[in-house]
Motif scaffolding. Structure first.
Motif, mmCIF file in Angstrom:
data_model
loop_
_atom_site.group_PDB
_atom_site.id
_atom_site.type_symbol
_atom_site.label_atom_id
_atom_site.label_comp_id
_atom_site.label_asym_id
_atom_site.label_seq_id
_atom_site.Cartn_x
_atom_site.Cartn_y
_atom_site.Cartn_z
ATOM 1 N N ILE A 61 -4.672 -2.810 6.300
ATOM 2 C CA ILE A 61 -3.478 -1.969 6.133
ATOM 3 C C ILE A 61 -3.050 -0.926 7.131
ATOM 4 C CG2 ILE A 61 -2.733 -0.196 4.462
ATOM 5 C CD1 ILE A 61 -5.038 -1.434 2.497
ATOM 6 N N HIS A 62 -4.186 -0.561 7.931
ATOM 7 C CA HIS A 62 -3.617 0.374 9.006
ATOM 8 C C HIS A 62 -2.937 -0.546 10.045
ATOM 9 C CE1 HIS A 62 -4.252 3.851 11.705
ATOM 10 N NE2 HIS A 62 -4.822 2.998 12.686
ATOM 11 N N ARG A 63 -3.562 -1.821 10.138
ATOM 12 C CA ARG A 63 -2.695 -2.515 11.277
ATOM 13 C C ARG A 63 -1.321 -2.731 11.110
ATOM 14 N NH1 ARG A 63 -7.381 -5.750 11.926
ATOM 15 N NH2 ARG A 63 -6.321 -7.215 10.612
ATOM 16 N N SER A 64 -1.088 -2.779 9.595
ATOM 17 C CA SER A 64 0.288 -3.162 9.116
ATOM 18 C C SER A 64 1.252 -1.743 9.069
ATOM 19 C CB SER A 64 0.128 -3.783 7.710
ATOM 20 O OG SER A 64 -0.215 -2.745 6.784
ATOM 21 N N LYS A 65 0.847 -0.879 10.013
ATOM 22 C CA LYS A 65 1.472 0.360 10.131
ATOM 23 C C LYS A 65 1.748 1.327 8.903
ATOM 24 C CE LYS A 65 2.708 -1.267 14.041
ATOM 25 N NZ LYS A 65 1.884 -1.164 15.293
ATOM 26 N N PRO A 94 0.897 -1.013 0.021
ATOM 27 C CA PRO A 94 0.150 -0.220 0.115
ATOM 28 C C PRO A 94 0.790 1.176 -0.006
ATOM 29 C CG PRO A 94 0.172 -0.748 2.354
ATOM 30 C CD PRO A 94 0.631 -1.752 1.312
ATOM 31 N N LEU A 95 0.073 2.215 -0.351
ATOM 32 C CA LEU A 95 0.715 3.899 -0.393
ATOM 33 C C LEU A 95 1.242 3.942 1.407
ATOM 34 C CD1 LEU A 95 -1.285 5.886 -2.746
ATOM 35 C CD2 LEU A 95 0.926 4.655 -3.111
ATOM 36 N N ASP A 96 2.249 5.065 1.425
ATOM 37 C CA ASP A 96 2.442 5.415 2.998
ATOM 38 C C ASP A 96 1.159 5.799 3.470
ATOM 39 O OD1 ASP A 96 4.716 4.515 2.642
ATOM 40 O OD2 ASP A 96 5.666 6.524 2.235
ATOM 41 N N LYS A 97 0.223 6.579 2.868
ATOM 42 C CA LYS A 97 -1.059 6.949 3.328
ATOM 43 C C LYS A 97 -2.225 6.734 2.152
ATOM 44 C CE LYS A 97 -3.097 10.778 5.506
ATOM 45 N NZ LYS A 97 -3.254 12.263 6.279
ATOM 46 N N THR A 98 -3.361 6.239 2.756
ATOM 47 C CA THR A 98 -4.312 6.162 1.884
ATOM 48 C C THR A 98 -5.571 6.818 2.599
ATOM 49 O OG1 THR A 98 -3.592 3.720 1.639
ATOM 50 C CG2 THR A 98 -5.655 4.118 0.862
ATOM 51 N N VAL A 99 -5.986 7.562 1.661
ATOM 52 C CA VAL A 99 -7.175 8.430 2.244
ATOM 53 C C VAL A 99 -8.695 7.886 1.401
ATOM 54 C CG1 VAL A 99 -8.398 10.681 2.606
ATOM 55 C CG2 VAL A 99 -5.759 10.239 2.921
ATOM 56 N N VAL A 100 -9.334 7.390 1.887
ATOM 57 C CA VAL A 100 -10.646 6.866 1.294
ATOM 58 C C VAL A 100 -11.817 7.882 1.500
ATOM 59 C CG1 VAL A 100 -12.103 5.095 0.779
ATOM 60 C CG2 VAL A 100 -9.824 4.573 1.317
ATOM 61 N N ASN A 101 -12.608 8.303 0.378
ATOM 62 C CA ASN A 101 -13.663 9.249 0.458
ATOM 63 C C ASN A 101 -14.854 8.130 0.148
ATOM 64 O OD1 ASN A 101 -12.171 11.427 0.988
ATOM 65 N ND2 ASN A 101 -11.773 11.985 -1.017
ATOM 66 N N ILE A 102 -15.850 8.542 1.234
ATOM 67 C CA ILE A 102 -17.219 7.884 0.764
ATOM 68 C C ILE A 102 -18.017 8.880 0.579
ATOM 69 C CG2 ILE A 102 -18.907 5.885 1.789
ATOM 70 C CD1 ILE A 102 -15.994 4.833 1.308
ATOM 71 N N ARG A 103 -18.607 8.782 -0.246
ATOM 72 C CA ARG A 103 -19.779 10.195 -0.772
ATOM 73 C C ARG A 103 -21.058 9.323 -1.186
ATOM 74 N NH1 ARG A 103 -17.147 15.262 -1.785
ATOM 75 N NH2 ARG A 103 -15.092 14.967 -1.616
ATOM 76 N N LEU A 104 -21.646 8.535 -0.157
ATOM 77 C CA LEU A 104 -23.115 7.745 -0.798
ATOM 78 C C LEU A 104 -24.282 8.729 -0.354
ATOM 79 C CD1 LEU A 104 -21.842 4.293 0.356
ATOM 80 C CD2 LEU A 104 -22.277 5.084 -1.925
ATOM 81 N N GLU A 105 -25.166 8.699 -1.376
ATOM 82 C CA GLU A 105 -26.462 9.474 -1.125
ATOM 83 C C GLU A 105 -27.208 8.376 -0.588
ATOM 84 O OE1 GLU A 105 -29.554 11.675 -4.193
ATOM 85 O OE2 GLU A 105 -28.056 10.449 -4.981
ATOM 86 N N TYR A 106 -27.291 7.117 -1.087
ATOM 87 C CA TYR A 106 -28.048 6.120 -0.561
ATOM 88 C C TYR A 106 -27.369 4.704 -0.500
ATOM 89 C CZ TYR A 106 -32.204 9.035 -1.625
ATOM 90 O OH TYR A 106 -32.976 9.879 -1.735
ATOM 91 N N PHE A 107 -27.412 3.820 0.473
ATOM 92 C CA PHE A 107 -26.822 2.459 0.561
ATOM 93 C C PHE A 107 -28.110 1.610 1.232
ATOM 94 C CE2 PHE A 107 -25.121 1.555 4.421
ATOM 95 C CZ PHE A 107 -24.945 2.879 5.184
#
Lengths: 184, 126
Positions: free
Chosen positions: B84-88, B53-66
Protein backbone atom coordinates in the motif's frame (compact mmCIF):
# COMPACT_ATOMS: atom_id res chain seq x y z
CA UNK A 1 13.90 -51.89 32.99
CA UNK A 2 12.43 -50.74 29.72
CA UNK A 3 13.25 -47.28 28.41
CA UNK A 4 11.06 -44.33 29.33
CA UNK A 5 11.52 -40.68 28.32
CA UNK A 6 11.85 -40.02 32.06
CA UNK A 7 15.18 -41.83 31.95
CA UNK A 8 16.52 -38.80 30.07
CA UNK A 9 15.71 -36.46 32.97
CA UNK A 10 16.81 -38.61 35.92
CA UNK A 11 19.36 -35.93 36.84
CA UNK A 12 16.68 -33.23 37.17
CA UNK A 13 14.61 -32.24 40.19
CA UNK A 14 11.22 -33.40 38.94
CA UNK A 15 9.58 -33.40 42.37
CA UNK A 16 10.53 -29.79 43.02
CA UNK A 17 9.77 -28.64 39.47
CA UNK A 18 7.62 -25.61 38.71
CA UNK A 19 6.11 -27.64 35.88
CA UNK A 20 6.33 -31.31 35.04
CA UNK A 21 4.29 -33.01 32.34
CA UNK A 22 4.61 -36.21 30.37
CA UNK A 23 2.06 -37.24 27.79
CA UNK A 24 0.45 -36.19 24.57
CA UNK A 25 0.93 -32.50 23.86
CA UNK A 26 -2.14 -30.94 22.30
CA UNK A 27 -3.25 -27.31 22.11
CA UNK A 28 -5.28 -27.59 25.32
CA UNK A 29 -2.33 -29.09 27.24
CA UNK A 30 -0.13 -26.19 26.13
CA UNK A 31 -2.75 -23.61 27.17
CA UNK A 32 -3.09 -25.19 30.63
CA UNK A 33 0.68 -25.46 31.14
CA UNK A 34 1.23 -21.83 30.15
CA UNK A 35 -1.59 -20.66 32.39
CA UNK A 36 -0.21 -22.61 35.36
CA UNK A 37 3.33 -21.33 34.89
CA UNK A 38 2.22 -17.74 34.41
CA UNK A 39 0.25 -17.87 37.67
CA UNK A 40 3.29 -19.27 39.48
CA UNK A 41 5.58 -16.61 38.02
CA UNK A 42 3.20 -13.91 39.21
CA UNK A 43 2.82 -15.56 42.62
CA UNK A 44 6.60 -15.60 43.11
CA UNK A 45 6.75 -11.97 41.95
CA UNK A 46 9.37 -12.55 39.32
CA UNK A 47 10.64 -9.41 37.58
CA UNK A 48 8.55 -8.66 34.46
CA UNK A 49 11.58 -9.03 32.20
CA UNK A 50 12.43 -12.51 33.50
CA UNK A 51 8.76 -13.53 33.58
CA UNK A 52 8.29 -12.59 29.94
CA UNK A 53 11.47 -14.32 28.79
CA UNK A 54 10.55 -17.51 30.64
CA UNK A 55 7.03 -17.45 29.21
CA UNK A 56 8.33 -16.91 25.69
CA UNK A 57 10.88 -19.70 25.90
CA UNK A 58 8.27 -22.04 27.38
CA UNK A 59 5.86 -21.25 24.53
CA UNK A 60 8.50 -22.14 21.93
CA UNK A 61 9.61 -25.24 23.85
CA UNK A 62 6.07 -26.60 24.16
CA UNK A 63 5.21 -25.75 20.57
CA UNK A 64 8.41 -27.45 19.43
CA UNK A 65 7.00 -30.61 21.02
CA UNK A 66 3.65 -29.99 19.36
CA UNK A 67 5.05 -29.39 15.87
CA UNK A 68 8.23 -31.45 15.75
CA UNK A 69 7.80 -34.60 17.86
CA UNK A 70 7.83 -37.67 15.68
CA UNK A 71 5.60 -40.64 16.47
CA UNK A 72 6.52 -42.74 19.48
CA UNK A 73 8.19 -46.06 18.66
CA UNK A 74 6.01 -49.15 18.33
CA UNK A 75 5.55 -50.76 21.71
CA UNK A 76 6.22 -47.55 23.66
CA UNK A 77 3.37 -46.78 26.02
CA UNK A 78 1.47 -43.61 25.05
CA UNK A 79 -2.22 -42.72 24.91
CA UNK A 80 -1.70 -41.70 21.30
CA UNK A 81 1.38 -42.21 19.11
CA UNK A 82 1.67 -38.60 17.98
CA UNK A 83 2.81 -35.42 19.74
CA UNK A 84 4.14 -37.22 22.77
CA UNK A 85 6.64 -35.48 24.97
CA UNK A 86 7.88 -34.50 28.38
CA UNK A 87 8.59 -31.08 29.86
CA UNK A 88 10.30 -30.08 33.09
CA UNK A 89 10.66 -26.49 34.23
CA UNK A 90 12.84 -25.92 37.29
CA UNK A 91 13.81 -22.86 39.26
CA UNK A 92 17.61 -22.74 39.37
CA UNK A 93 19.28 -19.94 41.26
CA UNK A 94 17.75 -16.72 39.99
CA UNK A 95 16.57 -18.18 36.72
CA UNK A 96 14.72 -21.12 35.19
CA UNK A 97 15.73 -24.24 33.29
CA UNK A 98 13.30 -25.65 30.73
CA UNK A 99 13.88 -29.18 29.47
CA UNK A 100 11.83 -31.02 26.87
CA UNK A 101 12.12 -34.61 25.65
CA UNK A 102 10.52 -36.31 22.69
CA UNK A 103 11.16 -38.94 20.05
CA UNK A 104 12.61 -38.08 16.68
CA UNK A 105 12.97 -40.38 13.71
CA UNK A 106 16.56 -41.64 13.53
CA UNK A 107 16.89 -40.23 10.01
CA UNK A 108 16.34 -36.70 11.35
CA UNK A 109 18.99 -36.84 14.08
CA UNK A 110 21.94 -35.71 11.97
CA UNK A 111 20.10 -32.68 10.59
CA UNK A 112 18.85 -31.65 14.04
CA UNK A 113 22.28 -32.11 15.59
CA UNK A 114 23.89 -30.00 12.87
CA UNK A 115 21.26 -27.28 13.29
CA UNK A 116 21.79 -27.06 17.04
CA UNK A 117 25.57 -27.20 16.74
CA UNK A 118 25.46 -24.36 14.21
CA UNK A 119 23.28 -22.28 16.56
CA UNK A 120 25.58 -22.94 19.51
CA UNK A 121 28.63 -21.88 17.49
CA UNK A 122 26.99 -18.64 16.34
CA UNK A 123 27.45 -15.26 17.96
CA UNK A 124 24.33 -13.37 19.15
CA UNK A 125 24.64 -11.13 16.08
CA UNK A 126 24.81 -14.15 13.73
CA UNK A 127 21.76 -15.69 15.43
CA UNK A 128 19.87 -12.45 14.92
CA UNK A 129 20.78 -12.38 11.21
CA UNK A 130 19.88 -16.07 10.72
CA UNK A 131 16.52 -15.41 12.40
CA UNK A 132 15.74 -12.45 10.15
CA UNK A 133 16.84 -14.37 7.06
CA UNK A 134 14.52 -17.31 7.79
CA UNK A 135 11.70 -14.96 8.79
CA UNK A 136 11.97 -13.00 5.57
CA UNK A 137 12.74 -15.72 3.03
CA UNK A 138 11.29 -19.03 4.14
CA UNK A 139 7.72 -20.09 3.49
CA UNK A 140 5.72 -21.19 6.51
CA UNK A 141 4.66 -24.83 6.57
CA UNK A 142 2.25 -26.81 8.72
CA UNK A 143 5.17 -27.37 11.07
CA UNK A 144 6.05 -23.71 11.28
CA UNK A 145 9.32 -22.25 10.12
CA UNK A 146 12.38 -24.46 9.98
CA UNK A 147 14.49 -23.80 13.02
CA UNK A 148 13.03 -20.42 13.92
CA UNK A 149 11.82 -21.69 17.29
CA UNK A 150 15.31 -22.91 18.22
CA UNK A 151 16.88 -19.66 17.05
CA UNK A 152 14.35 -17.72 19.09
CA UNK A 153 15.16 -19.75 22.21
CA UNK A 154 18.89 -19.15 21.66
CA UNK A 155 18.31 -15.47 21.09
CA UNK A 156 16.09 -14.95 24.13
CA UNK A 157 18.21 -16.95 26.54
CA UNK A 158 21.61 -15.81 25.26
CA UNK A 159 22.94 -19.23 26.26
CA UNK A 160 23.99 -22.24 24.29
CA UNK A 161 21.22 -24.83 23.99
CA UNK A 162 22.10 -28.09 25.69
CA UNK A 163 20.97 -31.19 23.82
CA UNK A 164 21.50 -34.93 23.81
CA UNK A 165 20.27 -37.94 21.90
CA UNK A 166 19.73 -41.50 23.07
CA UNK A 167 19.17 -44.23 20.53
CA UNK A 168 15.95 -46.13 21.21
CA UNK A 169 16.08 -48.56 18.30
CA UNK A 170 17.24 -48.41 14.68
CA UNK A 171 14.35 -46.17 13.67
CA UNK A 172 13.80 -43.98 16.71
CA UNK A 173 15.88 -41.74 18.94
CA UNK A 174 14.96 -39.99 22.18
CA UNK A 175 15.92 -36.31 22.18
CA UNK A 176 16.43 -33.94 25.10
CA UNK A 177 16.68 -30.17 24.78
CA UNK A 178 17.49 -27.77 27.63
CA UNK A 179 17.34 -23.98 27.68
CA UNK A 180 18.29 -21.80 30.63
CA UNK A 181 16.69 -18.42 31.19
CA UNK A 182 18.83 -16.49 33.63
CA UNK A 183 17.90 -13.40 35.58
CA UNK A 184 19.20 -10.33 33.75
CA UNK B 1 -15.73 -1.61 3.32
CA UNK B 2 -16.89 -3.86 6.19
CA UNK B 3 -14.48 -3.85 9.11
CA UNK B 4 -12.78 -6.97 10.36
CA UNK B 5 -13.20 -7.40 14.10
CA UNK B 6 -11.92 -10.48 15.95
CA UNK B 7 -12.20 -10.87 19.72
CA UNK B 8 -9.05 -11.79 21.59
CA UNK B 9 -8.50 -15.09 23.39
CA UNK B 10 -5.71 -16.21 25.78
CA UNK B 11 -3.74 -17.36 22.72
CA UNK B 12 -4.86 -15.03 19.95
CA UNK B 13 -4.93 -11.24 19.72
CA UNK B 14 -7.91 -8.98 19.24
CA UNK B 15 -8.00 -7.51 15.77
CA UNK B 16 -9.82 -4.43 14.62
CA UNK B 17 -9.26 -3.03 11.15
CA UNK B 18 -11.99 -0.49 10.50
CA UNK B 19 -11.87 2.05 7.69
CA UNK B 20 -14.88 3.96 9.09
CA UNK B 21 -13.22 5.08 12.32
CA UNK B 22 -9.66 4.69 11.02
CA UNK B 23 -8.63 2.12 13.63
CA UNK B 24 -6.18 -0.58 12.58
CA UNK B 25 -5.01 -2.55 15.58
CA UNK B 26 -3.63 -5.93 16.64
CA UNK B 27 -3.56 -6.28 20.42
CA UNK B 28 -2.84 -8.96 23.03
CA UNK B 29 -1.14 -12.33 22.71
CA UNK B 30 -0.41 -14.15 19.51
CA UNK B 31 0.73 -17.64 20.43
CA UNK B 32 -1.59 -20.06 18.60
CA UNK B 33 -0.28 -23.39 17.32
CA UNK B 34 -1.72 -22.66 13.90
CA UNK B 35 -1.05 -19.00 13.17
CA UNK B 36 -1.64 -19.27 9.42
CA UNK B 37 -5.25 -20.25 10.00
CA UNK B 38 -5.75 -17.41 12.48
CA UNK B 39 -4.25 -14.65 10.29
CA UNK B 40 -5.83 -15.82 7.03
CA UNK B 41 -9.01 -13.68 7.37
CA UNK B 42 -6.97 -10.56 8.17
CA UNK B 43 -4.66 -11.05 5.21
CA UNK B 44 -7.67 -11.66 2.95
CA UNK B 45 -9.25 -8.47 4.29
CA UNK B 46 -6.03 -6.57 3.55
CA UNK B 47 -5.90 -7.98 0.02
CA UNK B 48 -9.26 -6.31 -0.55
CA UNK B 49 -8.33 -3.12 1.32
CA UNK B 50 -5.20 -2.74 -0.83
CA UNK B 51 -7.44 -2.05 -3.86
CA UNK B 52 -8.82 1.21 -2.38
CA UNK B 53 -6.93 2.13 0.79
CA UNK B 54 -7.43 5.29 2.84
CA UNK B 55 -5.08 8.17 2.13
CA UNK B 56 -3.40 7.39 5.43
CA UNK B 57 -3.31 4.04 7.26
CA UNK B 58 -1.93 4.00 10.79
CA UNK B 59 -1.55 0.51 12.26
CA UNK B 60 -1.03 -0.04 15.98
CA UNK B 61 0.64 -3.27 17.08
CA UNK B 62 0.28 -3.80 20.82
CA UNK B 63 1.47 -7.34 21.42
CA UNK B 64 2.36 -8.72 24.81
CA UNK B 65 3.72 -12.01 23.46
CA UNK B 66 3.98 -13.61 20.06
CA UNK B 67 5.40 -16.96 18.97
CA UNK B 68 7.68 -17.66 16.03
CA UNK B 69 4.80 -19.11 14.07
CA UNK B 70 2.96 -15.77 14.37
CA UNK B 71 6.06 -13.80 13.47
CA UNK B 72 5.84 -14.87 9.82
CA UNK B 73 2.11 -14.12 9.66
CA UNK B 74 2.68 -10.66 11.13
CA UNK B 75 5.36 -10.11 8.48
CA UNK B 76 2.80 -11.08 5.83
CA UNK B 77 0.48 -8.38 7.22
CA UNK B 78 3.33 -5.85 7.06
CA UNK B 79 4.20 -6.85 3.48
CA UNK B 80 0.66 -5.97 2.45
CA UNK B 81 1.01 -2.62 4.21
CA UNK B 82 4.31 -2.14 2.39
CA UNK B 83 2.53 -2.70 -0.93
CA UNK B 84 0.00 0.00 0.00
CA UNK B 85 2.88 2.32 0.88
CA UNK B 86 4.53 1.57 -2.46
CA UNK B 87 1.32 2.59 -4.21
CA UNK B 88 1.87 6.15 -2.91
CA UNK B 89 -0.43 6.00 0.10
CA UNK B 90 0.67 7.01 3.59
CA UNK B 91 1.23 4.05 5.89
CA UNK B 92 2.63 4.12 9.39
CA UNK B 93 3.22 1.26 11.81
CA UNK B 94 3.31 1.98 15.53
CA UNK B 95 5.06 -0.84 17.40
CA UNK B 96 4.27 -0.66 21.11
CA UNK B 97 6.47 -2.39 23.67
CA UNK B 98 6.44 -2.36 27.44
CA UNK B 99 9.16 -0.64 29.41
CA UNK B 100 12.23 -2.90 29.75
CA UNK B 101 10.87 -5.44 27.25
CA UNK B 102 13.98 -5.50 25.11
CA UNK B 103 12.89 -8.65 23.29
CA UNK B 104 9.74 -6.95 22.02
CA UNK B 105 11.72 -3.86 21.05
CA UNK B 106 14.22 -6.02 19.14
CA UNK B 107 11.37 -7.83 17.39
CA UNK B 108 10.05 -4.46 16.21
CA UNK B 109 13.52 -3.50 15.02
CA UNK B 110 13.73 -6.76 13.04
CA UNK B 111 10.53 -5.86 11.18
CA UNK B 112 11.67 -2.28 10.72
CA UNK B 113 14.82 -3.53 8.97
CA UNK B 114 12.85 -5.84 6.66
CA UNK B 115 9.81 -3.71 5.80
CA UNK B 116 10.10 -0.43 3.96
CA UNK B 117 7.32 1.39 5.81
CA UNK B 118 7.71 4.20 8.40
CA UNK B 119 7.97 2.34 11.70
CA UNK B 120 7.65 3.99 15.08
CA UNK B 121 8.79 2.28 18.30
CA UNK B 122 6.65 3.42 21.20
CA UNK B 123 7.59 2.52 24.75
CA UNK B 124 4.72 2.00 27.17
CA UNK B 125 5.79 3.27 30.59
CA UNK B 126 3.83 1.66 33.41
Amino acid sequence: MSFDLENLVSDLDIRGAVLYYKGNVDSDTITKALDLVEKKLFATREAPRLRKKVYNVLVESLQNLYHHSDKVPRGYHAARPDRFGLVVMEKIGRGYRITTCNFVAAVRVKELEEKLTRINRSTPEEIKEQYKDILNHQEITEKGLGGLGLLDIARKTGHRIDFRFKKYDNLNTAFRLTAVVAQV
Amino acid sequence: MEPIIIEGTPKTPSIKFDTQDGVFEIKGRSIPENSVEFYKPLNEWLDQYMQTPLDKTVVNIRLEYFNTSSSKCILDVFKRLEAIHRSKHDVEINWFYEEDDEDMLEAGEDYDSIIKVPFKMIEIVE
